[in-house]
Write a protein that holds these residues in place. Structure first.
Motif, PDB file in Angstrom:
ATOM      1  N   GLY A  51     -11.838  12.226   8.788  1.00 24.80           N
ATOM      2  CA  GLY A  51     -10.524  12.817   8.994  1.00 24.80           C
ATOM      3  C   GLY A  51      -9.546  12.181   8.025  1.00 24.80           C
ATOM      4  N   TRP A  52      -8.373  12.786   7.896  1.00 27.38           N
ATOM      5  CA  TRP A  52      -7.411  12.330   6.895  1.00 27.38           C
ATOM      6  C   TRP A  52      -6.880  10.926   7.191  1.00 27.38           C
ATOM      7  CZ3 TRP A  52      -1.654  14.118   6.946  1.00 27.38           C
ATOM      8  CH2 TRP A  52      -0.983  13.555   5.858  1.00 27.38           C
ATOM      9  N   HIS A  53      -6.469  10.682   8.435  1.00 33.84           N
ATOM     10  CA  HIS A  53      -5.732   9.450   8.739  1.00 33.84           C
ATOM     11  C   HIS A  53      -6.577   8.189   8.608  1.00 33.84           C
ATOM     12  CE1 HIS A  53      -2.965  12.441  10.158  1.00 33.84           C
ATOM     13  NE2 HIS A  53      -3.782  12.797  11.135  1.00 33.84           N
ATOM     14  N   ILE A  54      -7.852   8.296   8.970  1.00 37.85           N
ATOM     15  CA  ILE A  54      -8.720   7.115   8.968  1.00 37.85           C
ATOM     16  C   ILE A  54      -8.886   6.531   7.568  1.00 37.85           C
ATOM     17  CG2 ILE A  54     -10.890   8.392   8.677  1.00 37.85           C
ATOM     18  CD1 ILE A  54     -10.319   5.329  10.970  1.00 37.85           C
ATOM     19  N   GLU A  55      -8.776   7.387   6.550  1.00 39.32           N
ATOM     20  CA  GLU A  55      -9.029   6.946   5.172  1.00 39.32           C
ATOM     21  C   GLU A  55      -8.107   5.800   4.764  1.00 39.32           C
ATOM     22  OE1 GLU A  55      -8.179  10.505   3.121  1.00 39.32           O
ATOM     23  OE2 GLU A  55      -9.849  11.639   3.982  1.00 39.32           O
ATOM     24  N   CYS A  56      -6.801   5.981   5.001  1.00 36.78           N
ATOM     25  CA  CYS A  56      -5.843   4.973   4.555  1.00 36.78           C
ATOM     26  C   CYS A  56      -5.945   3.690   5.364  1.00 36.78           C
ATOM     27  CB  CYS A  56      -4.427   5.535   4.611  1.00 36.78           C
ATOM     28  SG  CYS A  56      -4.083   6.719   3.283  1.00 36.78           S
ATOM     29  N   SER A  57      -6.245   3.793   6.651  1.00 42.36           N
ATOM     30  CA  SER A  57      -6.449   2.583   7.450  1.00 42.36           C
ATOM     31  C   SER A  57      -7.569   1.740   6.859  1.00 42.36           C
ATOM     32  CB  SER A  57      -6.794   2.951   8.901  1.00 42.36           C
ATOM     33  OG  SER A  57      -5.662   3.421   9.597  1.00 42.36           O
ATOM     34  N   VAL A  58      -8.647   2.399   6.503  1.00 44.66           N
ATOM     35  CA  VAL A  58      -9.812   1.686   5.962  1.00 44.66           C
ATOM     36  C   VAL A  58      -9.492   1.083   4.600  1.00 44.66           C
ATOM     37  CG1 VAL A  58     -12.172   1.968   5.102  1.00 44.66           C
ATOM     38  CG2 VAL A  58     -11.475   3.057   7.255  1.00 44.66           C
ATOM     39  N   HIS A  72      -7.019   1.729  -7.206  1.00 40.57           N
ATOM     40  CA  HIS A  72      -6.859   3.146  -6.875  1.00 40.57           C
ATOM     41  C   HIS A  72      -8.109   3.592  -6.110  1.00 40.57           C
ATOM     42  CE1 HIS A  72      -3.229   4.910  -8.412  1.00 40.57           C
ATOM     43  NE2 HIS A  72      -3.398   4.435  -9.635  1.00 40.57           N
ATOM     44  N   PRO A  73      -8.271   3.164  -4.858  1.00 42.84           N
ATOM     45  CA  PRO A  73      -9.494   3.516  -4.130  1.00 42.84           C
ATOM     46  C   PRO A  73      -9.570   5.007  -3.819  1.00 42.84           C
ATOM     47  CG  PRO A  73      -7.913   2.469  -2.661  1.00 42.84           C
ATOM     48  CD  PRO A  73      -7.355   2.344  -4.044  1.00 42.84           C
ATOM     49  N   ARG A  74     -10.811   5.498  -3.755  1.00 36.89           N
ATOM     50  CA  ARG A  74     -11.072   6.889  -3.433  1.00 36.89           C
ATOM     51  C   ARG A  74     -11.870   6.970  -2.146  1.00 36.89           C
ATOM     52  NH1 ARG A  74     -13.015   9.894  -8.952  1.00 36.89           N
ATOM     53  NH2 ARG A  74     -13.473  11.471  -7.363  1.00 36.89           N
ATOM     54  N   VAL A  75     -11.627   7.997  -1.358  1.00 37.87           N
ATOM     55  CA  VAL A  75     -12.304   8.154  -0.076  1.00 37.87           C
ATOM     56  C   VAL A  75     -13.815   8.167  -0.255  1.00 37.87           C
ATOM     57  CG1 VAL A  75     -12.617   9.660   1.923  1.00 37.87           C
ATOM     58  CG2 VAL A  75     -10.344   9.390   0.898  1.00 37.87           C
ATOM     59  N   MET A  76     -14.304   8.940  -1.229  1.00 38.89           N
ATOM     60  CA  MET A  76     -15.747   9.096  -1.399  1.00 38.89           C
ATOM     61  C   MET A  76     -16.446   7.785  -1.755  1.00 38.89           C
ATOM     62  SD  MET A  76     -16.516  12.838  -3.037  1.00 38.89           S
ATOM     63  CE  MET A  76     -15.086  13.328  -3.959  1.00 38.89           C
ATOM     64  N   GLU A  77     -15.668   6.815  -2.240  1.00 40.46           N
ATOM     65  CA  GLU A  77     -16.243   5.518  -2.576  1.00 40.46           C
ATOM     66  C   GLU A  77     -16.233   4.560  -1.386  1.00 40.46           C
ATOM     67  OE1 GLU A  77     -13.696   4.338  -5.741  1.00 40.46           O
ATOM     68  OE2 GLU A  77     -14.649   5.623  -7.247  1.00 40.46           O
ATOM     69  N   ASN A  78     -15.682   5.010  -0.249  1.00 37.68           N
ATOM     70  CA  ASN A  78     -15.525   4.118   0.904  1.00 37.68           C
ATOM     71  C   ASN A  78     -16.084   4.713   2.197  1.00 37.68           C
ATOM     72  OD1 ASN A  78     -13.650   1.641   0.089  1.00 37.68           O
ATOM     73  ND2 ASN A  78     -12.904   3.434  -1.018  1.00 37.68           N
ATOM     74  N   ILE A  79     -17.028   5.625   2.076  1.00 38.22           N
ATOM     75  CA  ILE A  79     -17.607   6.273   3.263  1.00 38.22           C
ATOM     76  C   ILE A  79     -18.300   5.267   4.194  1.00 38.22           C
ATOM     77  CG2 ILE A  79     -19.267   7.977   4.089  1.00 38.22           C
ATOM     78  CD1 ILE A  79     -16.735   9.207   2.886  1.00 38.22           C
ATOM     79  N   PRO A  80     -19.116   4.324   3.689  1.00 39.98           N
ATOM     80  CA  PRO A  80     -19.741   3.352   4.605  1.00 39.98           C
ATOM     81  C   PRO A  80     -18.715   2.550   5.388  1.00 39.98           C
ATOM     82  CG  PRO A  80     -20.833   3.303   2.474  1.00 39.98           C
ATOM     83  CD  PRO A  80     -19.605   4.139   2.301  1.00 39.98           C
ATOM     84  N   GLU A  81     -17.631   2.137   4.717  1.00 35.26           N
ATOM     85  CA  GLU A  81     -16.591   1.363   5.401  1.00 35.26           C
ATOM     86  C   GLU A  81     -15.870   2.217   6.448  1.00 35.26           C
ATOM     87  OE1 GLU A  81     -17.121  -0.517   1.333  1.00 35.26           O
ATOM     88  OE2 GLU A  81     -17.099   1.506   2.178  1.00 35.26           O
ATOM     89  N   ILE A  82     -15.684   3.491   6.156  1.00 33.23           N
ATOM     90  CA  ILE A  82     -15.041   4.392   7.112  1.00 33.23           C
ATOM     91  C   ILE A  82     -15.914   4.560   8.358  1.00 33.23           C
ATOM     92  CG2 ILE A  82     -14.350   6.803   7.497  1.00 33.23           C
ATOM     93  CD1 ILE A  82     -13.428   6.830   4.533  1.00 33.23           C
ATOM     94  N   TYR A 112       0.853  -1.194   0.000  1.00 30.89           N
ATOM     95  CA  TYR A 112       0.000   0.000   0.000  1.00 30.89           C
ATOM     96  C   TYR A 112       0.886   1.239   0.000  1.00 30.89           C
ATOM     97  CZ  TYR A 112      -3.790   3.206   1.282  1.00 30.89           C
ATOM     98  OH  TYR A 112      -4.712   4.226   1.303  1.00 30.89           O
ATOM     99  N   VAL A 113       0.621   2.149  -0.940  1.00 37.13           N
ATOM    100  CA  VAL A 113       1.382   3.391  -1.046  1.00 37.13           C
ATOM    101  C   VAL A 113       0.414   4.562  -0.953  1.00 37.13           C
ATOM    102  CG1 VAL A 113       2.892   4.800  -2.495  1.00 37.13           C
ATOM    103  CG2 VAL A 113       3.145   2.300  -2.487  1.00 37.13           C
ATOM    104  N   CYS A 114       0.672   5.470  -0.025  1.00 33.99           N
ATOM    105  CA  CYS A 114      -0.199   6.642   0.124  1.00 33.99           C
ATOM    106  C   CYS A 114      -0.118   7.508  -1.128  1.00 33.99           C
ATOM    107  CB  CYS A 114       0.215   7.463   1.337  1.00 33.99           C
ATOM    108  SG  CYS A 114      -0.277   6.705   2.898  1.00 33.99           S
ATOM    109  N   GLY A 115      -1.279   7.763  -1.711  1.00 33.38           N
ATOM    110  CA  GLY A 115      -1.357   8.553  -2.933  1.00 33.38           C
ATOM    111  C   GLY A 115      -1.598  10.022  -2.648  1.00 33.38           C
TER     112      GLY A 115
END
Length: 469
Positions: free
Chosen positions: A207-214, A111-121, A26-29
């Motif tokens: 928040g910013w950090h939670i996105e990559c964990s998820v 290439h996941p996007r935050v807006m596509e993973n809101i329920p999981e977050i 996993y590489v932070c984009g």
């Protein structure tokens, strides 16, 4: 054996993947509110090179790199550009793909996007609240930093140091909402006219950090092999990812943490916040993208690199030398014999180059030493191609191995197309002028072709041509 410098342990360790033959990486984009600058590109190129080498060594790499597509910077950019936040993100994700494609970067597997993973977050945060690692205050959700044992283990910063820094950095209003100044936001309550989603704590955004964990755990599992990104992400971003992820899953988040060095200009770190950055979008209008790629990929990923006209020209010159070696061998294929007397000696020499290359790259992806081996290989190719009689099987083996190794750095050479009829006639005329010792006309033709971007090389085997960089 491949060894990787692990930021977590601050030493080189033998690389042993979770699953034999496979790598979860996993590489932070980027945060997509503008075109990427060369500092962003350095991280992308560095870990694309790492990925390519892992694949060369036979690993099946599941490579995930995210887009942060909702963020304070994106919201500000949307207001400035009179667009919605999703429209800003779409615009600069498309630009990112265009710029990195020009740099020869392979597409990520995901290439996941935050807006596509809101329920999981939201689900992830809910688990942290249930485990009492997080708490809600007036629609905001914060992580209890002190509750996580060994917080600061990645960045090697003590809680006491962090507490002083946090107290000086945060405003009174934010501190008053938190149980502890060190706590950080997992969910931010919605502000007027800003993009938001409904949650158990009210409308808001992550928040910013939670996105990559998820996204890392969703696509790669609770524990991954390699987590990578820029050196500036070590704290707080990656430190907070560890705290969130391990608190939720109860498992180590990543076995190996890799961080690339900065790009500097005038001995100062390049960044958008400092205003001393140059955009890849602009650079590749003036500089061959392959030269820019070569410049970044051939420095060991942990070392800083200095961007300047001088260093780019050095990269251009070195890449041209490699291209000339490729052209020399390609040209000699035209008159090569089937086999030669010392073919095995040549094969053995190139096998040794390959072993030396692997030895260097196995040492924490030391691309600076790896490319030095390729320079030695190019020198051997030039020497061999100057022989009066050359073996086709040797030349083909040279080309195959040379291209296989140079491709790890994202460089692809192609045989230049044939000259058109007019230029062929000029070269023939020049050859005739030289034979007649009419050197003035010969030089005129050379200069004329040079203006067309065509450089002539007079070799014992005849006049060759190449396009100038």
């Amino acid at each position: 054996m491949l060894k990787i410098y692990n930021t977590l342990t601050r030493k080189k360790e033998a690389f042993i993947p979770i699953e034999e033959g496979k790598v979860r990486m996993y590489v932070c984009g980027p945060t997509v509110y503008n075109y990427i600058h060369i500092g962003n590109a350095r991280s992308t190129v560095a870990f694309d090179t790492v990925r390519r080498y892992l694949e060369y060594r036979g690993y099946d790499v599941n490579y995930v790199s995210n887009f942060t597509d909702v963020d304070d910077k994106i919201i500000r950019a949307a207001k400035e550009l009179n667009l919605t936040a999703p429209e800003v993100a779409d615009k600069f994700i498309e630009a990112y793909h265009a710029d990195t494609h020009a740099l020869g970067v392979e597409e990520a597997c995901h290439h996941p996007r935050v807006m596509e993973n809101i329920p999981e977050i939201i689900d992830f945060i809910a688990v942290l609240i249930k485990k009492e690692y997080a708490y809600e205050v007036d629609g905001d959700v914060y992580y209890r930093t002190r509750k996580f044992e060994n917080y600061g283990k990645l960045s090697d910063i003590s809680i006491d140091e962090l507490e002083v820094g946090a107290s000086n950095r945060l405003n009174a209003q934010e501190n008053n909402k938190k149980e502890d100044p060190l706590d950080f936001a997992l969910w931010k309550s919605a502000k007027a006219d800003e993009i938001s989603w409904e949650s158990p704590w009210g409308a808001g955004r992550p928040g910013w950090h939670i996105e990559c964990s998820v996204m890392a755990t969703k696509y790669l599992g609770d524990t991954i092999d390699i987590h990578a990104g820029g050196q500036d992400l070590t704290f707080p971003h990656h430190e907070n990812e560890i705290a969130q992820s391990e608190a939720k899953t109860g498992h180590p988040f990543a076995h190996y943490w890799m961080h690339n060095g900065f790009v500097t200009m005038d001995n100062e770190k390049m960044s958008k916040s400092l205003g001393n950055f140059v955009l890849v979008h602009d650079i590749i209008k003036k500089v061959d993208p392959q030269i820019l790629r070569f410049f970044m990929a051939t420095t060991q990923y942990r070392r800083p690199i200095s961007y300047s006209e001088t260093t780019i020209e050095e990269a251009r010159a070195n890449l041209t030398k490699l291209k000339m070696a490729f052209d020399n061998v390609t040209y000699r294929l035209k008159d090569a014999v089937a086999t030669g007397e010392d073919d095995q000696e040549q094969f053995d020499q190139f096998n040794q180059f390959k072993e030396n290359f692997i030895k260097e790259m196995d040492d924490d992806f030391n691309s600076a030493n790896g490319i030095t081996v390729i320079y030695e290989m190019a020198k051997a190719m030039n020497i061999y191609s100057e022989r009066s009689i050359v073996s086709k099987s040797v030349l083909e083996a040279m080309l195959d191995q040379f291209q296989e190794l140079i491709r790890i750095f994202g460089i692809v050479f192609e045989e230049t197309a044939l000259l058109d009829e007019t230029v062929e006639q000029l070269i023939e005329e020049r050859n005739a002028a030289r034979a007649a010792k009419d050197f003035q006309r010969s030089d005129e033709i050379r200069d004329q072709l040079k203006e067309e971007g065509i450089i002539l090389d007079d070799t014992p085997q005849g006049t060759r041509w190449r396009r100038g960089q």
